[in-house]
Design a protein around this motif. Structure first.
Motif, PDB file in Angstrom:
ATOM      1  N   LYS A  22      94.030 -10.104 -67.947  1.00 54.40           N
ATOM      2  CA  LYS A  22      94.827  -9.258 -67.060  1.00 54.40           C
ATOM      3  C   LYS A  22      94.960  -9.834 -65.654  1.00 54.40           C
ATOM      4  N   THR A  23      94.205 -10.892 -65.357  1.00 56.68           N
ATOM      5  CA  THR A  23      94.299 -11.523 -64.042  1.00 56.68           C
ATOM      6  C   THR A  23      95.503 -12.452 -64.004  1.00 56.68           C
ATOM      7  N   VAL A  24      96.396 -12.210 -63.093  1.00 54.05           N
ATOM      8  CA  VAL A  24      97.591 -13.050 -62.948  1.00 54.05           C
ATOM      9  C   VAL A  24      97.172 -14.423 -62.454  1.00 54.05           C
ATOM     10  N   GLY A  25      97.618 -15.474 -63.162  1.00 56.02           N
ATOM     11  CA  GLY A  25      97.300 -16.833 -62.754  1.00 56.02           C
ATOM     12  C   GLY A  25      96.272 -17.520 -63.626  1.00 56.02           C
ATOM     13  N   THR A  26      95.931 -16.927 -64.784  1.00 47.56           N
ATOM     14  CA  THR A  26      94.954 -17.550 -65.680  1.00 47.56           C
ATOM     15  C   THR A  26      95.652 -18.183 -66.889  1.00 47.56           C
ATOM     16  N   ALA A  27      94.979 -19.133 -67.502  1.00 53.02           N
ATOM     17  CA  ALA A  27      95.537 -19.824 -68.671  1.00 53.02           C
ATOM     18  C   ALA A  27      94.403 -20.456 -69.456  1.00 53.02           C
ATOM     19  N   HIS A  28      94.729 -20.904 -70.669  1.00 52.15           N
ATOM     20  CA  HIS A  28      93.824 -21.710 -71.488  1.00 52.15           C
ATOM     21  C   HIS A  28      92.484 -21.011 -71.729  1.00 52.15           C
ATOM     22  N   VAL A  29      92.537 -19.778 -72.192  1.00 48.13           N
ATOM     23  CA  VAL A  29      91.305 -19.030 -72.472  1.00 48.13           C
ATOM     24  C   VAL A  29      90.761 -19.437 -73.842  1.00 48.13           C
ATOM     25  N   ALA A  30      89.466 -19.746 -73.864  1.00 47.06           N
ATOM     26  CA  ALA A  30      88.802 -20.110 -75.112  1.00 47.06           C
ATOM     27  C   ALA A  30      87.470 -19.376 -75.195  1.00 47.06           C
ATOM     28  N   VAL A  31      87.130 -18.874 -76.365  1.00 47.41           N
ATOM     29  CA  VAL A  31      85.879 -18.150 -76.573  1.00 47.41           C
ATOM     30  C   VAL A  31      85.122 -18.805 -77.722  1.00 47.41           C
ATOM     31  N   LEU A  32      83.871 -19.165 -77.476  1.00 46.11           N
ATOM     32  CA  LEU A  32      83.013 -19.767 -78.495  1.00 46.11           C
ATOM     33  C   LEU A  32      81.823 -18.829 -78.711  1.00 46.11           C
ATOM     34  N   PRO A  33      81.909 -17.936 -79.689  1.00 39.84           N
ATOM     35  CA  PRO A  33      80.839 -16.956 -79.918  1.00 39.84           C
ATOM     36  C   PRO A  33      79.512 -17.634 -80.263  1.00 39.84           C
ATOM     37  N   GLY A  34      78.463 -17.194 -79.594  1.00 41.84           N
ATOM     38  CA  GLY A  34      77.128 -17.680 -79.897  1.00 41.84           C
ATOM     39  C   GLY A  34      76.865 -19.122 -79.546  1.00 41.84           C
ATOM     40  N   ALA A  35      77.745 -19.759 -78.787  1.00 39.94           N
ATOM     41  CA  ALA A  35      77.578 -21.191 -78.492  1.00 39.94           C
ATOM     42  C   ALA A  35      76.469 -21.460 -77.480  1.00 39.94           C
ATOM     43  N   ALA A  36      76.185 -20.493 -76.626  1.00 44.39           N
ATOM     44  CA  ALA A  36      75.185 -20.704 -75.573  1.00 44.39           C
ATOM     45  C   ALA A  36      73.781 -20.419 -76.104  1.00 44.39           C
ATOM     46  N   ARG A  37      72.844 -21.224 -75.697  1.00 41.41           N
ATOM     47  CA  ARG A  37      71.456 -21.077 -76.129  1.00 41.41           C
ATOM     48  C   ARG A  37      70.523 -20.664 -74.986  1.00 41.41           C
ATOM     49  N   ASN A  38      70.749 -21.161 -73.785  1.00 47.77           N
ATOM     50  CA  ASN A  38      69.865 -20.846 -72.670  1.00 47.77           C
ATOM     51  C   ASN A  38      70.682 -20.675 -71.385  1.00 47.77           C
ATOM     52  N   PRO A  39      71.004 -19.424 -71.033  1.00 46.40           N
ATOM     53  CA  PRO A  39      70.670 -18.181 -71.707  1.00 46.40           C
ATOM     54  C   PRO A  39      71.524 -17.987 -72.956  1.00 46.40           C
ATOM     55  N   ALA A  40      71.040 -17.199 -73.856  1.00 46.58           N
ATOM     56  CA  ALA A  40      71.766 -16.964 -75.101  1.00 46.58           C
ATOM     57  C   ALA A  40      73.000 -16.107 -74.839  1.00 46.58           C
ATOM     58  N   GLY A  41      74.081 -16.431 -75.525  1.00 47.98           N
ATOM     59  CA  GLY A  41      75.306 -15.661 -75.358  1.00 47.98           C
ATOM     60  C   GLY A  41      76.510 -16.428 -75.831  1.00 47.98           C
ATOM     61  N   ASP A  42      77.675 -15.983 -75.432  1.00 45.99           N
ATOM     62  CA  ASP A  42      78.935 -16.621 -75.802  1.00 45.99           C
ATOM     63  C   ASP A  42      79.409 -17.519 -74.666  1.00 45.99           C
ATOM     64  N   LEU A  43      80.167 -18.534 -75.030  1.00 46.97           N
ATOM     65  CA  LEU A  43      80.745 -19.428 -74.038  1.00 46.97           C
ATOM     66  C   LEU A  43      82.224 -19.112 -73.901  1.00 46.97           C
ATOM     67  N   VAL A  44      82.642 -18.775 -72.683  1.00 45.46           N
ATOM     68  CA  VAL A  44      84.038 -18.456 -72.404  1.00 45.46           C
ATOM     69  C   VAL A  44      84.567 -19.476 -71.406  1.00 45.46           C
ATOM     70  N   LEU A  45      85.685 -20.106 -71.742  1.00 43.05           N
ATOM     71  CA  LEU A  45      86.311 -21.106 -70.884  1.00 43.05           C
ATOM     72  C   LEU A  45      87.706 -20.626 -70.499  1.00 43.05           C
ATOM     73  N   CYS A  46      88.104 -20.919 -69.288  1.00 47.06           N
ATOM     74  CA  CYS A  46      89.473 -20.613 -68.883  1.00 47.06           C
ATOM     75  C   CYS A  46      89.823 -21.421 -67.646  1.00 47.06           C
ATOM     76  N   ASP A  47      91.113 -21.530 -67.386  1.00 45.69           N
ATOM     77  CA  ASP A  47      91.620 -22.124 -66.154  1.00 45.69           C
ATOM     78  C   ASP A  47      92.284 -21.026 -65.340  1.00 45.69           C
ATOM     79  N   VAL A  48      92.192 -21.131 -64.027  1.00 38.37           N
ATOM     80  CA  VAL A  48      92.783 -20.122 -63.158  1.00 38.37           C
ATOM     81  C   VAL A  48      93.353 -20.816 -61.920  1.00 38.37           C
ATOM     82  N   ALA A  49      94.504 -20.335 -61.482  1.00 37.90           N
ATOM     83  CA  ALA A  49      95.097 -20.863 -60.261  1.00 37.90           C
ATOM     84  C   ALA A  49      94.146 -20.617 -59.098  1.00 37.90           C
TER      85      ALA A  49
END
Length: 312
Positions: A22-49
């Motif tokens: 919903k943020t104007v100016g973002t692109a290339h969103v990628a979500v990698l569920p469970g990819a993070a180990r320390n700390p544990a969680g999901d990895l979210v990548l994006c580009d923003v103006a």
């Protein structure tokens, strides 16, 4: 464009993705569920103006991502993507005018910390400047000003005043006061040592010095130049034009004034000691005042610039 790498707790990932989308100016969103180990969680990548970056970072922190995960930001030097071009066009304002307050606070925090490296550079710069004032050598003066690291704590103090960050203000003040005190004390000893070797003399200090006499004779132009340098230095930090900092460093006489005060003190020349100290304080005041007003103006103008597109 900025690249964001987020480690998000699994229960926060959906909220983070919705916020990014919903943020104007973002692109290339990628979500990698469970990819993070320390700390544990999901990895979210994006580009923003860049012009949308500060708002997105503030919203991510409001979600508490930094508490249980992490937020990493990198500058993108080249992005060949029509979607990225569209995101930059959609984001309100201009990227060059955007201020990333978190990045600025982090950068000034590092630069305003009293460390052995900071003390070493400031002391060496003051000693080089001492040679310059005694020899009336403008090249040594310019070299000393380029080596001096004092703009970091000055920028940190301006940032702290605008952001109302007392800890950063205290850290910056300590770096300035202790740094110059140590550098000048060492330079007094250095001057006495050079005098014992016959390299420095009181006659050289008190002789006509057309190239360096300005360091102990403050006037209106001293303050004016300090103000202009403070504006340029602050803009170079907020716009990532770090190359301009070199020009800022060699346009103010903080280090040469401190060096001249130290040498004059070693010879008991109170007139030059006080004149140089006034020059030093005048430059410090001018830079901090200009930096603070510049950041306030950028904050106000950026807010106005964002309101107009939203209203439209």
């Amino acid at each position: 464009m900025l690249h964001l790498r987020l480690i998000t707790p699994s229960d926060k990932t959906d909220d983070v993705v919705r916020l990014i989308e919903k943020t104007v100016g973002t692109a290339h969103v990628a979500v990698l569920p469970g990819a993070a180990r320390n700390p544990a969680g999901d990895l979210v990548l994006c580009d923003v103006a860049r012009e949308a970056g500060d708002e997105l970072l503030a919203d991510l922190q409001a979600l508490g991502i930094q508490e249980r995960g992490s937020i990493a930001v990198e500058n993108i030097d080249l992005s060949l993507s029509k979607r990225a071009d569209k995101a930059e066009a959609e984001a309100p304002g201009e990227g060059a005018d955007a201020v990333l307050w978190e990045h600025l606070a982090d950068a000034t925090h590092e630069e305003s910390t009293l460390s052995a490296t900071y003390l070493a550079f400031l002391t060496l710069a003051t000693m080089i400047a001492a040679c310059g004032v005694v020899l009336d050598n403008a090249i040594l003066i310019v070299g000393a000003m380029a080596v001096g690291p004092e703009f970091g704590p000055l920028a940190g103090l301006s940032t702290a005043l605008v952001q109302r960050a007392p800890r950063l203000a205290l850290r910056s003040l300590i770096a300035l006061v202790v740094g110059f005190a140590v550098a000048m004390a060492v330079t007094v000893g250095f001057s006495s040592f050079m005098d014992a070797l016959g390299q420095f003399s009181k006659e050289q200090l008190e002789a006509d010095r057309p190239s360096t006499a300005f360091v102990y004779a403050p006037d209106a132009f001293s303050f004016i130049v300090a103000v202009l340098a403070g504006i340029a230095g602050t803009l170079s930090l907020t716009s990532a034009k770090s190359g301009a900092l070199v020009g800022v460093a060699i346009s103010v006489t903080t280090v040469p004034a401190a060096a001249n005060a130290a040498v004059a003190l070693s010879y008991g020349d109170t007139k030059q000691t006080w004149g140089s100290t006034e020059q030093l304080l005048l430059n410090l005041l001018g830079i901090v005042l200009a930096g603070t007003l510049t950041l306030l103006a950028q904050k106000w103008l950026w807010g106005k610039g964002r309101q107009r597109p939203n209203a439209a």
